[in-house]
Design an enzyme around this catalytic site. Structure first.
Site, PDB file in Angstrom:
ATOM      1  N   ARG A 133     -57.566  37.594  -1.074  1.00  0.00           N
ATOM      2  CA  ARG A 133     -58.199  36.278  -1.065  1.00  0.00           C
ATOM      3  C   ARG A 133     -58.708  35.909   0.338  1.00  0.00           C
ATOM      4  O   ARG A 133     -57.939  35.887   1.299  1.00  0.00           O
ATOM      5  CB  ARG A 133     -57.157  35.252  -1.542  1.00  0.00           C
ATOM      6  CG  ARG A 133     -57.671  33.888  -1.835  1.00  0.00           C
ATOM      7  CD  ARG A 133     -58.435  33.763  -3.153  1.00  0.00           C
ATOM      8  NE  ARG A 133     -57.581  33.775  -4.331  1.00  0.00           N
ATOM      9  CZ  ARG A 133     -57.851  34.503  -5.429  1.00  0.00           C
ATOM     10  NH1 ARG A 133     -58.931  35.264  -5.489  1.00  0.00           N
ATOM     11  NH2 ARG A 133     -57.039  34.463  -6.456  1.00  0.00           N
TER      12      ARG A 133
ATOM     13  N   LYS B   4     -39.745   1.946 -16.956  1.00  0.00           N
ATOM     14  CA  LYS B   4     -39.032   1.437 -18.140  1.00  0.00           C
ATOM     15  C   LYS B   4     -39.597   0.109 -18.658  1.00  0.00           C
ATOM     16  O   LYS B   4     -39.588  -0.140 -19.857  1.00  0.00           O
ATOM     17  CB  LYS B   4     -37.548   1.271 -17.819  1.00  0.00           C
ATOM     18  CG  LYS B   4     -36.811   2.593 -17.652  1.00  0.00           C
ATOM     19  CD  LYS B   4     -35.335   2.360 -17.429  1.00  0.00           C
ATOM     20  CE  LYS B   4     -34.656   3.649 -17.026  1.00  0.00           C
ATOM     21  NZ  LYS B   4     -33.221   3.486 -16.787  1.00  0.00           N
TER      22      LYS B   4
ATOM     23  N   ARG C  97     -50.863  40.174  -3.201  1.00  0.00           N
ATOM     24  CA  ARG C  97     -51.789  39.418  -2.353  1.00  0.00           C
ATOM     25  C   ARG C  97     -52.012  40.183  -1.048  1.00  0.00           C
ATOM     26  O   ARG C  97     -51.266  40.024  -0.083  1.00  0.00           O
ATOM     27  CB  ARG C  97     -51.230  38.021  -2.104  1.00  0.00           C
ATOM     28  CG  ARG C  97     -51.364  37.100  -3.316  1.00  0.00           C
ATOM     29  CD  ARG C  97     -52.813  36.713  -3.579  1.00  0.00           C
ATOM     30  NE  ARG C  97     -53.351  35.999  -2.447  1.00  0.00           N
ATOM     31  CZ  ARG C  97     -53.436  34.675  -2.358  1.00  0.00           C
ATOM     32  NH1 ARG C  97     -53.077  33.922  -3.363  1.00  0.00           N
ATOM     33  NH2 ARG C  97     -53.934  34.100  -1.286  1.00  0.00           N
TER      34      ARG C  97
ATOM     35  N   MET D  41     -24.453   6.132  -3.793  1.00  0.00           N
ATOM     36  CA  MET D  41     -25.113   7.350  -4.287  1.00  0.00           C
ATOM     37  C   MET D  41     -25.412   8.292  -3.117  1.00  0.00           C
ATOM     38  O   MET D  41     -25.631   7.819  -1.995  1.00  0.00           O
ATOM     39  CB  MET D  41     -26.429   6.943  -4.967  1.00  0.00           C
ATOM     40  CG  MET D  41     -27.115   8.047  -5.720  1.00  0.00           C
ATOM     41  SD  MET D  41     -28.372   7.354  -6.825  1.00  0.00           S
ATOM     42  CE  MET D  41     -29.774   7.321  -5.764  1.00  0.00           C
TER      43      MET D  41
ATOM     44  N   SER E  28     -47.903  31.217  -4.057  1.00  0.00           N
ATOM     45  CA  SER E  28     -49.232  31.638  -3.613  1.00  0.00           C
ATOM     46  C   SER E  28     -50.236  30.518  -3.872  1.00  0.00           C
ATOM     47  O   SER E  28     -51.373  30.587  -3.424  1.00  0.00           O
ATOM     48  CB  SER E  28     -49.658  32.922  -4.316  1.00  0.00           C
ATOM     49  OG  SER E  28     -49.742  32.717  -5.698  1.00  0.00           O
TER      50      SER E  28
ATOM     51  N   HIS F  91     -61.393  28.572  -7.538  1.00  0.00           N
ATOM     52  CA  HIS F  91     -60.320  27.645  -7.152  1.00  0.00           C
ATOM     53  C   HIS F  91     -60.904  26.347  -6.643  1.00  0.00           C
ATOM     54  O   HIS F  91     -61.800  26.362  -5.804  1.00  0.00           O
ATOM     55  CB  HIS F  91     -59.433  28.280  -6.075  1.00  0.00           C
ATOM     56  CG  HIS F  91     -58.809  29.566  -6.532  1.00  0.00           C
ATOM     57  ND1 HIS F  91     -59.496  30.758  -6.549  1.00  0.00           N
ATOM     58  CD2 HIS F  91     -57.581  29.824  -7.024  1.00  0.00           C
ATOM     59  CE1 HIS F  91     -58.713  31.700  -7.037  1.00  0.00           C
ATOM     60  NE2 HIS F  91     -57.545  31.173  -7.332  1.00  0.00           N
TER      61      HIS F  91
ATOM     62  N   LYS G 274     -60.686  33.250 -14.723  1.00  0.00           N
ATOM     63  CA  LYS G 274     -59.595  32.483 -14.106  1.00  0.00           C
ATOM     64  C   LYS G 274     -60.164  31.303 -13.341  1.00  0.00           C
ATOM     65  O   LYS G 274     -61.087  31.455 -12.548  1.00  0.00           O
ATOM     66  CB  LYS G 274     -58.793  33.354 -13.138  1.00  0.00           C
ATOM     67  CG  LYS G 274     -57.711  32.540 -12.418  1.00  0.00           C
ATOM     68  CD  LYS G 274     -56.959  33.295 -11.336  1.00  0.00           C
ATOM     69  CE  LYS G 274     -56.044  32.339 -10.598  1.00  0.00           C
ATOM     70  NZ  LYS G 274     -55.449  32.902  -9.399  1.00  0.00           N
TER      71      LYS G 274
ATOM     72  N   ASP H 108     -29.730   3.220 -22.783  1.00  0.00           N
ATOM     73  CA  ASP H 108     -28.978   3.244 -21.528  1.00  0.00           C
ATOM     74  C   ASP H 108     -27.555   2.690 -21.641  1.00  0.00           C
ATOM     75  O   ASP H 108     -26.644   3.183 -20.989  1.00  0.00           O
ATOM     76  CB  ASP H 108     -29.724   2.418 -20.460  1.00  0.00           C
ATOM     77  CG  ASP H 108     -30.569   3.308 -19.557  1.00  0.00           C
ATOM     78  OD1 ASP H 108     -30.381   4.535 -19.598  1.00  0.00           O
ATOM     79  OD2 ASP H 108     -31.410   2.764 -18.826  1.00  0.00           O
TER      80      ASP H 108
HETATM   81  P1  NAP Z   1     -33.350  -0.727 -10.445  1.00  0.00           P
HETATM   82  O1  NAP Z   1     -33.902  -1.302 -11.700  1.00  0.00           O
HETATM   83  O2  NAP Z   1     -34.258  -0.401  -9.334  1.00  0.00           O
HETATM   84  O3  NAP Z   1     -32.237  -1.785  -9.901  1.00  0.00           O
HETATM   85  C1  NAP Z   1     -31.543  -1.567  -8.712  1.00  0.00           C
HETATM   86  C2  NAP Z   1     -30.448  -2.625  -8.521  1.00  0.00           C
HETATM   87  O4  NAP Z   1     -29.644  -2.200  -7.412  1.00  0.00           O
HETATM   88  C3  NAP Z   1     -30.969  -4.004  -8.168  1.00  0.00           C
HETATM   89  O5  NAP Z   1     -30.095  -4.957  -8.696  1.00  0.00           O
HETATM   90  C4  NAP Z   1     -30.931  -3.991  -6.636  1.00  0.00           C
HETATM   91  O6  NAP Z   1     -30.755  -5.280  -6.082  1.00  0.00           O
HETATM   92  C5  NAP Z   1     -29.671  -3.209  -6.385  1.00  0.00           C
HETATM   93  N1  NAP Z   1     -29.656  -2.527  -5.104  1.00  0.00           N
HETATM   94  C6  NAP Z   1     -30.376  -1.438  -4.741  1.00  0.00           C
HETATM   95  N2  NAP Z   1     -30.074  -1.072  -3.494  1.00  0.00           N
HETATM   96  C7  NAP Z   1     -29.129  -1.946  -3.049  1.00  0.00           C
HETATM   97  C8  NAP Z   1     -28.419  -2.095  -1.835  1.00  0.00           C
HETATM   98  N3  NAP Z   1     -28.604  -1.257  -0.812  1.00  0.00           N
HETATM   99  N4  NAP Z   1     -27.532  -3.093  -1.735  1.00  0.00           N
HETATM  100  C9  NAP Z   1     -27.333  -3.936  -2.745  1.00  0.00           C
HETATM  101  N5  NAP Z   1     -27.969  -3.865  -3.932  1.00  0.00           N
HETATM  102  C10 NAP Z   1     -28.858  -2.882  -4.071  1.00  0.00           C
HETATM  103  O7  NAP Z   1     -32.532   0.595 -10.741  1.00  0.00           O
HETATM  104  P2  NAP Z   1     -31.703   0.992 -12.060  1.00  0.00           P
HETATM  105  O8  NAP Z   1     -32.556   1.730 -13.008  1.00  0.00           O
HETATM  106  O9  NAP Z   1     -30.988  -0.194 -12.581  1.00  0.00           O
HETATM  107  O10 NAP Z   1     -30.666   2.050 -11.448  1.00  0.00           O
HETATM  108  C11 NAP Z   1     -29.621   1.615 -10.589  1.00  0.00           C
HETATM  109  C12 NAP Z   1     -28.604   2.720 -10.393  1.00  0.00           C
HETATM  110  O11 NAP Z   1     -28.039   3.078 -11.643  1.00  0.00           O
HETATM  111  C13 NAP Z   1     -29.197   4.021  -9.819  1.00  0.00           C
HETATM  112  O12 NAP Z   1     -28.247   4.549  -8.902  1.00  0.00           O
HETATM  113  C14 NAP Z   1     -29.329   4.919 -11.013  1.00  0.00           C
HETATM  114  O13 NAP Z   1     -29.215   6.294 -10.657  1.00  0.00           O
HETATM  115  C15 NAP Z   1     -28.141   4.482 -11.840  1.00  0.00           C
HETATM  116  N6  NAP Z   1     -28.343   4.766 -13.269  1.00  0.00           N
HETATM  117  C16 NAP Z   1     -27.466   5.602 -13.863  1.00  0.00           C
HETATM  118  C17 NAP Z   1     -27.606   5.908 -15.204  1.00  0.00           C
HETATM  119  C18 NAP Z   1     -26.622   6.838 -15.847  1.00  0.00           C
HETATM  120  O14 NAP Z   1     -26.918   7.356 -16.928  1.00  0.00           O
HETATM  121  N7  NAP Z   1     -25.460   7.032 -15.251  1.00  0.00           N
HETATM  122  C19 NAP Z   1     -28.659   5.353 -15.952  1.00  0.00           C
HETATM  123  C20 NAP Z   1     -29.546   4.464 -15.317  1.00  0.00           C
HETATM  124  C21 NAP Z   1     -29.365   4.174 -13.960  1.00  0.00           C
HETATM  125  P3  NAP Z   1     -32.007  -6.246  -5.772  1.00  0.00           P
HETATM  126  O15 NAP Z   1     -32.327  -6.950  -7.050  1.00  0.00           O
HETATM  127  O16 NAP Z   1     -31.503  -7.162  -4.713  1.00  0.00           O
HETATM  128  O17 NAP Z   1     -33.129  -5.359  -5.295  1.00  0.00           O
END
Ligand code: NAP
Length: 530
Positions: free
Chosen positions: A82, A315, A53, A452, A230, A141, A168, A353
């Site tokens: 360019r 999901k 470039r 987390m 780029s 582009h 291109k 899951d």
């Molecule tokens: P989601 O459907 O968005 O649900 C989140 C849940 O966490 C809800 O019950 C929510 O409560 C609660 N929450 C979030 N922040 C909070 C906080 N600060 N204090 C209290 N409660 C809180 O998410 P998800 O798909 O279930 O995933 C949840 C966690 O599981 C994530 O950390 C994800 O990385 C993990 N995960 C891991 C795997 C694995 O393979 N290990 C697979 C799937 C998910 P409310 O209803 O009050 O909002």
């Protein structure tokens, strides 16, 4: 046959390339010396060519510098200068810019790139002159959007009409479905034998840069380092080669991917592509940054796209988009795996899951005692799930299926109540959890994101309350050892990490996608780097 070492140490035979698509490293140095260093780095990275470039150079004396850049380049090179008006950095005199490109031809450059808007003028100025070995790429582009297929076809015809050796165009993907139009044009160009570089810029255009190998694109760009782009959205050459196995993508390669938003952080492509490579399975697994799931599935309905993992926030929508939904996924209310039937193209939705988490919890509870393997050790246990989202539903459903008595504790009580009603259990608020201990030896599963990264000091329950639990599971897997798990271990409870859940669902999905047993040891090795 040459032997190469794969990312994860095992030796694999390096198959011959399955595509003719070249990998080009953009060289964006501010000085000629820096450019020369980067050219050699590109060669060492297994690039096929580089794009110099010229507009990125701070002081460019073209007679002198072009000669040494051309002579010292260890790879074939495209010379691009360019201008601002096409998204580049050159804002000087147009005649001088075209003089530099003409000189590059005279000095024996392999390729030069001329913008469509300047192409007629440029061709007029070289009419009757010897092009040596140089090929002319005429480029266009669009930094705003990706036009319709019809408009793109007209653009290609216009570029071809200039006399270009290679067409291109790069557009901007505002949605991942825009890329389907790029693939259509690339495929059509194969039929009419027009060498074409057709790419979509931006995060949502990433698959255009990988799957051009499948559809017959002339080249793709791969950067030496992340961010040294780029054009927006270029992956690194390392990711093209090692993460997406670019050389092994061919016309018959099946496409799978993880659908999410955001999705770039997902390690699933690494996991699946390593597994595909280890057995020579002809498929590539990509990141799919999707806004509208129904639109995505409708657009990529061809038999090339065979399966998808689904993550946040799609999901629940996935459940509605599938033609057939597995009864377990229906009960959980979420689909995290979609497989396209090879016989009738129907989309079949599953939920994998809960499998890994529940079976790992069972394994730990059973310990060495496999004599009672038939009955689940969860039967009759009090199983407390923190969270009522996707993972919470899956764990609650899985525990219930195994005969546990399930209690849901959630920040939003109404959601806890709703889930408890659905599966036939009790509901608590999160605040009640610390003082909840109707019995000893309970099981606890955190399915919220509390703890987390980056908030690794947080935990959903105080340590003193953990003494009533015999086993604690945490769905969070970054970090692997959360504060909750550390506290639980110190309180004498057995622990199961979120990594086991991740692995378990990946095994299941791999088997559904490929019909083959999952290479469990390899998966574990890949994720060990987490
Ligand atoms: P989601 O459907 O968005 O649900 C989140 C849940 O966490 C809800 O019950 C929510 O409560 C609660 N929450 C979030 N922040 C909070 C906080 N600060 N204090 C209290 N409660 C809180 O998410 P998800 O798909 O279930 O995933 C949840 C966690 O599981 C994530 O950390 C994800 O990385 C993990 N995960 C891991 C795997 C694995 O393979 N290990 C697979 C799937 C998910 P409310 O209803 O009050 O909002």
């Amino acid at each position: 046959m040459e032997l190469a070492s794969s990312t994860y140490g095992q030796t694999v035979s390096e198959e011959t390339r399955k595509n003719g698509t070249l990998i080009c490293v953009p060289i964006m140095g501010e000085s000629v010396d820096k450019m020369k260093i980067d050219m050699h780095k590109a060669k060492a990275s297994d690039a096929d060519l580089v794009e110099i470039r010229l507009d990125s150079l701070k002081n460019f004396s073209y007679v002198e510098d072009l000669n040494s850049l051309i002579k010292e380049c260890p790879l074939p090179a495209i010379f691009t200068y360019r201008p601002n008006w096409e998204g580049g950095m050159y804002d000087g005199d147009e005649n001088k810019r075209l003089d530099a490109l003409r000189l590059a031809i005279e000095l024996g450059a392999d390729y030069i790139d001329v913008e469509l808007k300047a192409a007629h003028r440029f061709y007029d100025s070289i009419r009757g002159k010897e092009l040596n070995k140089s090929k002319v790429i005429v480029s266009s582009h669009n930094y705003q959007y990706t036009p319709s297929v019809e408009d793109l076809a007209n653009l290609v015809a216009e570029i071809q009409a200039t006399g270009a050796d290679i067409v291109k165009f790069a557009t901007t993907a505002l949605d991942v479905t825009d890329v389907a139009r790029i693939f259509q044009i690339t495929t059509h160009s194969q039929v009419s034998r027009v060498p074409i570089i057709a790419l979509a810029m931006g995060d949502k255009g990433l698959i255009s840069r990988i799957l051009c190998a499948k559809f017959g694109g002339y080249l793709t760009f791969g950067t030496l380092e992340a961010g040294l782009v780029s054009a927006p959205g270029q992956p690194t050459i390392k990711d093209l080669l090692n993460l997406y196995n670019f050389r092994q993508v061919g016309p018959d390669t099946k496409v799978l991917g993880i659908i999410g938003k955001p999705v770039g952080h997902s390690k699933s492509p690494l996991l699946y592509n390593e597994a595909f490579k280890s057995i020579g399975f002809d498929a590539v697994y990509v990141h799919l940054l999707v806004d509208d799931l129904a639109n995505f599935l409708q657009t990529y309905s061809s038999t090339d796209f065979v399966g998808f993992s689904v993550t946040i926030p799609h999901k629940e929508a996935a459940l509605k988009c599938c033609d057939v939904v597995d009864p377990i996924a229906k009960s959980i209310g979420a689909v995290n795996c979609i497989v396209k039937s090879s016989t009738d193209g129907k989309l079949i939705g599953y939920n994998t899951d809960y499998v890994g988490a529940i079976s790992s919890i069972e394994d730990v509870l059973r310990g060495e005692d496999y004599s009672k393997a038939a009955a689940s050790p969860l039967a009759g246990k009090l199983f407390v799930v923190i969270g009522a989202g996707g993972a919470g539903k899956a764990l609650a459903y899985g525990a219930k299926e195994k005969g546990a008595r399930v209690v849901i504790a959630n920040r939003t009580y109404d959601r806890a109540r709703e889930l408890a009603n659905l599966i036939g259990g009790e509901a608590l608020t999160l605040a009640e959890l610390d003082n909840y201990h109707p019995e000893n030896g309970m099981i606890l599963a955190n399915t919220t994101s509390i703890g987390m990264q980056p908030k690794i000091d947080e935990t959903p329950i105080s340590k003193h309350a953990l003494k009533y639990y015999s086993l604690v599971f945490d769905a969070v897997y970054t970090p692997k050892m959360t504060r909750l798990l550390k506290d639980a271990e110190e309180s004498g409870a057995a622990i199961v990490t979120g990594l086991e859940m991740l692995l378990g669902q990946a095994y299941e999905q791999y088997e559904k996608f490929t019909g083959l047993p999952a290479p469990k040891e390899l998966f574990r090795k890949v994720l060990a780097d987490y």
